[in-house]
Each structure stands twice: as C-alpha cells, then as structure tokens.
Design an enzyme around this catalytic site. Structure first.
Site, PDB file in Angstrom:
ATOM      1  N   ILE A 147      64.892 -32.897 -52.769  1.00  0.00           N
ATOM      2  CA  ILE A 147      64.668 -34.325 -53.055  1.00  0.00           C
ATOM      3  C   ILE A 147      66.011 -35.052 -53.229  1.00  0.00           C
ATOM      4  O   ILE A 147      66.104 -36.042 -53.925  1.00  0.00           O
ATOM      5  CB  ILE A 147      63.739 -34.551 -54.283  1.00  0.00           C
ATOM      6  CG1 ILE A 147      64.301 -33.872 -55.553  1.00  0.00           C
ATOM      7  CG2 ILE A 147      62.328 -34.073 -54.001  1.00  0.00           C
ATOM      8  CD1 ILE A 147      63.616 -34.365 -56.830  1.00  0.00           C
ATOM      9  N   ASP A 148      67.040 -34.512 -52.548  1.00  0.00           N
ATOM     10  CA  ASP A 148      68.375 -35.114 -52.672  1.00  0.00           C
ATOM     11  C   ASP A 148      68.416 -36.578 -52.232  1.00  0.00           C
ATOM     12  O   ASP A 148      69.161 -37.379 -52.802  1.00  0.00           O
ATOM     13  CB  ASP A 148      69.398 -34.293 -51.871  1.00  0.00           C
ATOM     14  CG  ASP A 148      68.984 -34.127 -50.416  1.00  0.00           C
ATOM     15  OD1 ASP A 148      67.913 -33.531 -50.182  1.00  0.00           O
ATOM     16  OD2 ASP A 148      69.696 -34.615 -49.528  1.00  0.00           O
ATOM     17  N   GLN A 149      67.616 -36.947 -51.254  1.00  0.00           N
ATOM     18  CA  GLN A 149      67.647 -38.334 -50.764  1.00  0.00           C
ATOM     19  C   GLN A 149      66.985 -39.295 -51.764  1.00  0.00           C
ATOM     20  O   GLN A 149      67.375 -40.459 -51.866  1.00  0.00           O
ATOM     21  CB  GLN A 149      66.964 -38.448 -49.402  1.00  0.00           C
ATOM     22  CG  GLN A 149      67.644 -37.629 -48.319  1.00  0.00           C
ATOM     23  CD  GLN A 149      69.110 -37.998 -48.146  1.00  0.00           C
ATOM     24  OE1 GLN A 149      69.449 -39.152 -47.876  1.00  0.00           O
ATOM     25  NE2 GLN A 149      69.997 -37.024 -48.312  1.00  0.00           N
ATOM     26  N   LYS A 207      45.063 -39.540 -48.121  1.00  0.00           N
ATOM     27  CA  LYS A 207      45.661 -38.847 -49.274  1.00  0.00           C
ATOM     28  C   LYS A 207      47.085 -39.339 -49.514  1.00  0.00           C
ATOM     29  O   LYS A 207      47.455 -39.658 -50.650  1.00  0.00           O
ATOM     30  CB  LYS A 207      45.668 -37.346 -49.005  1.00  0.00           C
ATOM     31  CG  LYS A 207      46.701 -36.552 -49.791  1.00  0.00           C
ATOM     32  CD  LYS A 207      46.690 -35.088 -49.364  1.00  0.00           C
ATOM     33  CE  LYS A 207      47.907 -34.305 -49.775  1.00  0.00           C
ATOM     34  NZ  LYS A 207      49.091 -34.493 -48.918  1.00  0.00           N
ATOM     35  N   ASN A 208      47.884 -39.405 -48.450  1.00  0.00           N
ATOM     36  CA  ASN A 208      49.297 -39.716 -48.661  1.00  0.00           C
ATOM     37  C   ASN A 208      49.557 -41.182 -49.017  1.00  0.00           C
ATOM     38  O   ASN A 208      50.648 -41.508 -49.488  1.00  0.00           O
ATOM     39  CB  ASN A 208      50.136 -39.258 -47.456  1.00  0.00           C
ATOM     40  CG  ASN A 208      50.251 -37.742 -47.416  1.00  0.00           C
ATOM     41  OD1 ASN A 208      49.877 -37.052 -48.382  1.00  0.00           O
ATOM     42  ND2 ASN A 208      50.762 -37.213 -46.317  1.00  0.00           N
ATOM     43  N   ARG A 215      52.785 -32.529 -54.925  1.00  0.00           N
ATOM     44  CA  ARG A 215      54.054 -33.044 -54.443  1.00  0.00           C
ATOM     45  C   ARG A 215      54.308 -34.455 -54.953  1.00  0.00           C
ATOM     46  O   ARG A 215      55.386 -34.817 -55.395  1.00  0.00           O
ATOM     47  CB  ARG A 215      53.991 -33.063 -52.903  1.00  0.00           C
ATOM     48  CG  ARG A 215      55.291 -33.402 -52.246  1.00  0.00           C
ATOM     49  CD  ARG A 215      56.171 -32.185 -52.199  1.00  0.00           C
ATOM     50  NE  ARG A 215      57.550 -32.511 -51.966  1.00  0.00           N
ATOM     51  CZ  ARG A 215      58.558 -31.794 -52.438  1.00  0.00           C
ATOM     52  NH1 ARG A 215      58.325 -30.745 -53.180  1.00  0.00           N
ATOM     53  NH2 ARG A 215      59.788 -32.130 -52.174  1.00  0.00           N
ATOM     54  N   ASP A 262      52.790 -28.395 -51.243  1.00  0.00           N
ATOM     55  CA  ASP A 262      52.622 -27.273 -50.330  1.00  0.00           C
ATOM     56  C   ASP A 262      53.873 -26.443 -50.170  1.00  0.00           C
ATOM     57  O   ASP A 262      54.977 -26.970 -50.061  1.00  0.00           O
ATOM     58  CB  ASP A 262      52.184 -27.806 -48.969  1.00  0.00           C
ATOM     59  CG  ASP A 262      50.711 -28.127 -48.986  1.00  0.00           C
ATOM     60  OD1 ASP A 262      50.015 -27.526 -49.813  1.00  0.00           O
ATOM     61  OD2 ASP A 262      50.293 -28.970 -48.206  1.00  0.00           O
ATOM     62  N   ASP A 319      51.694 -32.438 -40.264  1.00  0.00           N
ATOM     63  CA  ASP A 319      50.448 -32.098 -40.978  1.00  0.00           C
ATOM     64  C   ASP A 319      49.280 -31.811 -40.022  1.00  0.00           C
ATOM     65  O   ASP A 319      48.210 -31.381 -40.463  1.00  0.00           O
ATOM     66  CB  ASP A 319      50.059 -33.225 -41.947  1.00  0.00           C
ATOM     67  CG  ASP A 319      51.083 -33.403 -43.051  1.00  0.00           C
ATOM     68  OD1 ASP A 319      51.984 -32.554 -43.168  1.00  0.00           O
ATOM     69  OD2 ASP A 319      50.996 -34.404 -43.796  1.00  0.00           O
ATOM     70  N   ILE A 373      60.011 -30.677 -38.528  1.00  0.00           N
ATOM     71  CA  ILE A 373      60.059 -31.183 -39.916  1.00  0.00           C
ATOM     72  C   ILE A 373      60.057 -29.998 -40.886  1.00  0.00           C
ATOM     73  O   ILE A 373      60.865 -29.941 -41.810  1.00  0.00           O
ATOM     74  CB  ILE A 373      58.835 -32.089 -40.228  1.00  0.00           C
ATOM     75  CG1 ILE A 373      58.594 -33.113 -39.115  1.00  0.00           C
ATOM     76  CG2 ILE A 373      58.971 -32.753 -41.599  1.00  0.00           C
ATOM     77  CD1 ILE A 373      59.560 -34.245 -39.023  1.00  0.00           C
TER      78      ILE A 373
HETATM   79  C1  LIG Z   1      52.674 -36.754 -50.337  1.00  0.00           C
HETATM   80  C2  LIG Z   1      53.143 -36.932 -48.941  1.00  0.00           C
HETATM   81  O1  LIG Z   1      53.187 -38.037 -48.422  1.00  0.00           O
HETATM   82  N1  LIG Z   1      53.455 -35.831 -48.282  1.00  0.00           N
HETATM   83  C3  LIG Z   1      53.910 -35.921 -46.908  1.00  0.00           C
HETATM   84  C4  LIG Z   1      55.381 -36.238 -46.908  1.00  0.00           C
HETATM   85  O2  LIG Z   1      56.047 -35.218 -47.651  1.00  0.00           O
HETATM   86  P1  LIG Z   1      57.538 -35.477 -48.120  1.00  0.00           P
HETATM   87  O3  LIG Z   1      57.689 -36.905 -48.484  1.00  0.00           O
HETATM   88  O4  LIG Z   1      57.839 -34.470 -49.165  1.00  0.00           O
HETATM   89  O5  LIG Z   1      58.333 -35.186 -46.790  1.00  0.00           O
HETATM   90  P2  LIG Z   1      59.652 -35.911 -46.262  1.00  0.00           P
HETATM   91  O6  LIG Z   1      59.287 -36.941 -45.242  1.00  0.00           O
HETATM   92  O7  LIG Z   1      60.451 -36.337 -47.417  1.00  0.00           O
HETATM   93  O8  LIG Z   1      60.398 -34.688 -45.550  1.00  0.00           O
HETATM   94  C5  LIG Z   1      60.881 -34.771 -44.230  1.00  0.00           C
HETATM   95  C6  LIG Z   1      62.013 -33.786 -44.055  1.00  0.00           C
HETATM   96  O9  LIG Z   1      63.136 -34.224 -44.803  1.00  0.00           O
HETATM   97  C7  LIG Z   1      63.612 -33.225 -45.673  1.00  0.00           C
HETATM   98  N2  LIG Z   1      64.095 -33.886 -46.918  1.00  0.00           N
HETATM   99  C8  LIG Z   1      63.289 -34.815 -47.520  1.00  0.00           C
HETATM  100  C9  LIG Z   1      63.709 -35.473 -48.661  1.00  0.00           C
HETATM  101  C10 LIG Z   1      64.977 -35.168 -49.186  1.00  0.00           C
HETATM  102  O10 LIG Z   1      65.418 -35.719 -50.203  1.00  0.00           O
HETATM  103  N3  LIG Z   1      65.742 -34.233 -48.551  1.00  0.00           N
HETATM  104  C11 LIG Z   1      65.332 -33.581 -47.430  1.00  0.00           C
HETATM  105  O11 LIG Z   1      66.049 -32.735 -46.893  1.00  0.00           O
HETATM  106  C12 LIG Z   1      62.395 -32.316 -45.900  1.00  0.00           C
HETATM  107  O12 LIG Z   1      62.766 -31.029 -46.289  1.00  0.00           O
HETATM  108  C13 LIG Z   1      61.723 -32.370 -44.539  1.00  0.00           C
HETATM  109  O13 LIG Z   1      62.309 -31.459 -43.662  1.00  0.00           O
HETATM  110  O14 LIG Z   1      55.848 -36.260 -45.557  1.00  0.00           O
HETATM  111  C14 LIG Z   1      55.727 -34.990 -44.879  1.00  0.00           C
HETATM  112  C15 LIG Z   1      56.374 -35.151 -43.508  1.00  0.00           C
HETATM  113  O15 LIG Z   1      55.662 -36.052 -42.741  1.00  0.00           O
HETATM  114  C16 LIG Z   1      54.264 -34.579 -44.820  1.00  0.00           C
HETATM  115  O16 LIG Z   1      54.197 -33.277 -44.306  1.00  0.00           O
HETATM  116  C17 LIG Z   1      53.622 -34.610 -46.191  1.00  0.00           C
HETATM  117  O17 LIG Z   1      52.214 -34.510 -46.061  1.00  0.00           O
HETATM  118  C1  LIG Z   2      52.388 -31.221 -46.971  1.00  0.00           C
HETATM  119  C2  LIG Z   2      51.319 -31.917 -47.366  1.00  0.00           C
HETATM  120  O1  LIG Z   2      51.113 -32.433 -48.582  1.00  0.00           O
HETATM  121  P1  LIG Z   2      52.094 -32.547 -49.852  1.00  0.00           P
HETATM  122  O2  LIG Z   2      53.301 -33.294 -49.402  1.00  0.00           O
HETATM  123  O3  LIG Z   2      51.269 -33.331 -50.809  1.00  0.00           O
HETATM  124  O4  LIG Z   2      52.404 -31.153 -50.283  1.00  0.00           O
HETATM  125  C3  LIG Z   2      50.191 -32.212 -46.453  1.00  0.00           C
HETATM  126  O5  LIG Z   2      49.390 -33.089 -46.808  1.00  0.00           O
HETATM  127  O6  LIG Z   2      50.072 -31.580 -45.397  1.00  0.00           O
END
Ligand SMILES: CC(=O)N[C@H]1[C@@H](OP(=O)(O)OP(=O)(O)OC[C@H]2O[C@@H](n3ccc(=O)[nH]c3=O)[C@H](O)[C@@H]2O)O[C@H](CO)[C@@H](O)[C@@H]1O
Ligand SMILES: C=C(OP(=O)(O)O)C(=O)O
Length: 426
Positions: free
Chosen positions: A123-125, A22-23, A92, A116, A307, A329
């Site tokens: 999404i600041d990064q 999926k990801n 997402r 989720d 996950d 996380i």
């Molecule tokens: C679609 C997809 O691939 N989803 C996955 C992706 O979510 P997603 O890409 O949203 O998760 P991130 O790896 O970005 O998040 C990791 C951590 O960084 C923090 N963060 C992230 C970005 C940012 O700009 N600022 C910030 O503070 C988040 O709150 C979190 O605590 O990786 C997560 C962590 O492995 C998985 O649970 C999700 O399944």
């Molecule tokens: C958190 C998950 O997905 P998403 O980032 O798509 O919300 C997930 O697949 O467990």
C-alpha cells in the site's frame, strides 16, 4: 468454515439479476463517514464484506441498518476509534478507513488490511498520497498510524507509480475535505471510482476527471447527503454468471448489467464464439456449440479485469485448443490451478503463464476456495462437473457474491451451503 456442496452436471436455465458492485460498496461505506448527515445506499449486495464493514462502523459509534438491498448509515454521532487488526484484516477495503478517517478526523490508526491472498499487495502508493497531502504516516508493528499537522491536510499533485484502484480511492477520500486542489496523475479509471465520485459530488464534493488518468479535487468544508445513492451493478459478478452460462450451454438471461463496463470481457466471449444477445441492461446467453480457445492478458480498466481471469477459466476448458492467460496485475493469482487439476482439468502454470487445454472431462472433487475468484472459478467448474464437488472455505466466495446460493437455485442448480458463518461481528 463454510462448505459449498454442488451436485454438478445439470443443465441450467432461467434468469439471474446482478447485485450492486462489491468494489463500489466497500468504498462507499467508509466514504459515508465523511457525511454530516445520514446516508442511504441502494442496491447494496448481501455479502460478508458489507457485514464486516458495518461491524467496523459500529466500533466508531456509527449506526447502520440494512433492509433488503437498502443500507442506511448514520454517522452523525461518530467518535474517533482506533481500528486495529482483527476485523480490519478480514477484508481488503478496510484500508479505505485510512483516507476516510483522515478526511473526517485528520488522523487514523488502522491495522494492515486483509483481503484475497493473491500475491504481494503493498500500500506504498496510498501512503505516498497521504504524505503528499501533508500527513505523517508511521507503520508500528503492522498498525498504520496517520496524523496531520495543525494546519490540516493541503491539496497536492500526486503521480501514482502504478495504476492503483485502492490508492486512487484513498487519496480521493483524504483530499475531498483538504484545503485547496489535489491532482492525481496516472489515476485508475475503474467504474467503481466513478461511482464513488458521483456519491461524493452529490454530497457537495468537487471531483472532476474521474474515468480519465487525471483527477482534480477541490477541497470543500462539509459534505451532506440529500438523496439515496444507487450502486452500479457488479461487473465481476456479471462476468462470472456469463461465463457459467456460456460454459453450461446457454439459455440464461443475466439482468442488471452495464455492458460497457464489460467491453474487454465481452470481446473475448465474442472471439471464443459465445452466442450473446446484448440488450439495454441485460445479456442473454444462447447455446454456443463451437467454442475456440483465446489468450487473455489482464490489465487495468478498461482492459480485461484480473478479477475475471479465474471465472473465465472453466469456459476456456470447454473450448477447443490451448488458451494462455497472463495476469499482469497479480501474476501469482494461481490458487485455482491445483484445485481444478483435482477435478480433472488440463491446466498448468509456468513462469507466471497459465495454460488451459480444452476438452478434459470434469469430475466432482473436494477442493478449497483460497480466495474469492478462485472460489468462483471452482463453483462454475463444480456446476459443470459430473458428481459432487465440495468447496471448502466457501466463506471466501460469500465475501463478494450476493445471495449466491439463492441465485444458483433460481437457475436450477443443486447447491447447498453448510457450516458455521464465522463472520466477525461485535
Ligand atoms: C476492494 C477492491 O476494489 N479490490 C480491487 C482492487 O484491489 P486493490 O485496490 O488492492 O488493487 P490495486 O489496483 O491497488 O493494485 C494494482 C496493482 O498495483 C500494486 N500496488 C497497489 C497499490 C500500492 O500502493 N502499491 C502497489 O504496488 C498491486 O500490488 C497490484 O499489482 O483492484 C484490484 C485490481 O483491479 C482488484 O483485483 C480488486 O478486486
Ligand atoms: C481481489 C478481490 O477483492 P479484494 O481486493 O477485496 O481482496 C476481488 O474482488 O477479486
């Protein structure tokens, strides 16, 4: 709303084949709009996130056609479109249209992503990365409006404050056609990022270092797809079925697995005493009568995946002793706990620590899947429990589990999906 009705307590056996990740898929579909030619993706999972992304593509005049697990995307007649909330907030990964549209049009208007509900997901990064490349980013009532100066995006060095899958991918998508060199430091190393880079490199991109913490991207002018891209197997779906198989008593063969992607998870199964036969691309789960509790701490890849924190919980409930789980996380990823307690599980959470005590007898109950992995956890618990379990909001499970009802039937489970599919489609 959809409901998953499970008549549990049955011994399962047989084979299950894991679908494409999926990801990866949810990044590859937005990435396809960077191509000047049609794109073919192979091993595409049949999940709601894919349907929703295809519906967003349609809004940009990008056609797509899915035959079994082959998805053809034709972006040759693409038109710029604003992507407000609505469909975008149904998942997402819609945030990948920010990077992909920046790469394709030099601008993007995208609503704040959904996905989720597992605690704060800023999404600041992502935004910091776009700005480093020269883009101007504005948040207007939840719409992210991104524009670029006339000279276009320019490669830059970006140090991510934390390891983020989404930010790493979004910066790659924006930088792949920017002028010059982009370097991402403290990049995420997930296999899905390598899969995306393989896809883009095969189209002419120059991305080096994926899988390490430093990724280098040399911008190119055009990307053209020549071959079908086969998506890697879903390591989280695989971990879910392995957990189910081990908790249910074994004799299940899980096929289409890259076991290296599951190293941290398999190490925990081994520590628990799960009897596994790891083959070249499959894992056979044998009966494992004496399971020991283990502690789990989720970390960025190659650590134990957040996950899989919930899907492994029903297995921990089968082990003797107390297990402690720390999700570094998403510390607030605890939506499954109150629901498992309804089923008779001995599980509590305190100060972001989860404690699971093995040995409690599970009984069927009415529960809610507030998010995908909470849903997967409840699905496994329902299959283990005596009596009937009804999982509300099963659509959250269908967001990411390929043909799940059919796959469970193949293992001999008594499961049924009822209710309207409220999938957003135009
Ligand atoms: C679609 C997809 O691939 N989803 C996955 C992706 O979510 P997603 O890409 O949203 O998760 P991130 O790896 O970005 O998040 C990791 C951590 O960084 C923090 N963060 C992230 C970005 C940012 O700009 N600022 C910030 O503070 C988040 O709150 C979190 O605590 O990786 C997560 C962590 O492995 C998985 O649970 C999700 O399944
Ligand atoms: C958190 C998950 O997905 P998403 O980032 O798509 O919300 C997930 O697949 O467990």
């Amino acid at each position: 709303m959809q409901k998953l009705v499970i008549n549990g307590g049955k011994k399962l056996s047989g084979e299950v084949t894991i679908g494409g990740a999926k990801n990866s898929t949810v990044a590859l579909i937005p990435a396809a709009i960077l191509s000047d030619t049609p794109v073919v993706l192979d091993s595409v999972p049949q999940i709601r996130d894919v349907k929703n992304l295809r519906s967003i593509l349609k809004d940009m005049n990008v056609t797509s056609e899915m035959n079994n697990d082959v998805l053809r995307i034709d972006p040759t007649e693409i038109q710029f479109a604003e992507l407000p909330s609505g469909k975008v907030s149904s998942l997402r990964a819609s945030y990948y249209f920010m990077g992909a549209m920046l790469g394709r049009f030099g601008k993007a208007v995208v609503g704040f992503p959904g996905g989720d509900d597992i605690g704060p997901r800023p999404i600041d990064q992502h935004i910091k990365g776009f700005e480093a490349l020269g883009a101007h980013v504005e948040n207007k009532h939840g719409q992210i409006i991104i524009t670029t100066p006339e000279e276009g995006l320019k490669g830059a060095k970006i140090f991510l404050d934390m390891v983020s899958v989404g930010a790493t991918i979004n910066v790659i998508l924006a930088a792949v056609k920017a002028k010059g060199t982009t370097v991402i430091e403290n990049a995420a190393k997930e296999p899905e990022i390598i899969d995306l880079a393989t896809f883009l490199n095969n189209m002419g991109a120059v991305i080096r270092g994926v899988g390490t913490e430093t990724i280098r991207i040399e911008g190119v002018d055009t990307l053209r797809s020549n071959n079908a891209h086969t998506i890697i197997p879903d390591r989280i779906e695989a971990g879910t079925y392995l957990s189910l198989a081990a908790a249910n008593g074994g004799d299940i063969l899980v096929k289409n697995i890259i076991s290296e992607h599951l190293d941290a998870f398999l190490a925990k199964l081994d520590e628990m005493g799960v009897n596994l036969e790891v083959g070249e691309d499959s894992i056979y789960v044998k009966p494992s009568p004496d399971l020991k509790a283990v502690n789990i701490k989720t970390m960025p890849y190659p650590g134990f995946a957040t996950d899989l924190q919930q899907p492994i919980t029903p297995l921990l409930m089968r082990a003797s002793g107390e297990a402690m789980i720390v999700d570094t996380i998403y510390p607030k990823r605890v939506k499954h706990i109150s629901q498992l307690a309804k089923m008779g599980a001995d599980i509590t959470s305190e100060n972001d620590l989860i404690f699971v005590h093995g040995g409690a007898k599970l009984k069927g109950a009415n529960v809610t899947a507030d998010e995908i992995r909470a849903g997967a956890c409840l699905m496994i618990a329902g299959l283990l429990a005596d009596g009937q379990t009804v999982i509300d909001h099963a659509e959250n499970i269908l967001r990411g589990y390929d043909q799940v009802v059919w796959k469970l039937h193949c293992l001999g489970a008594d499961v049924k999906l009822i209710g309207e599919d409220d999938l957003i489609e135009s």
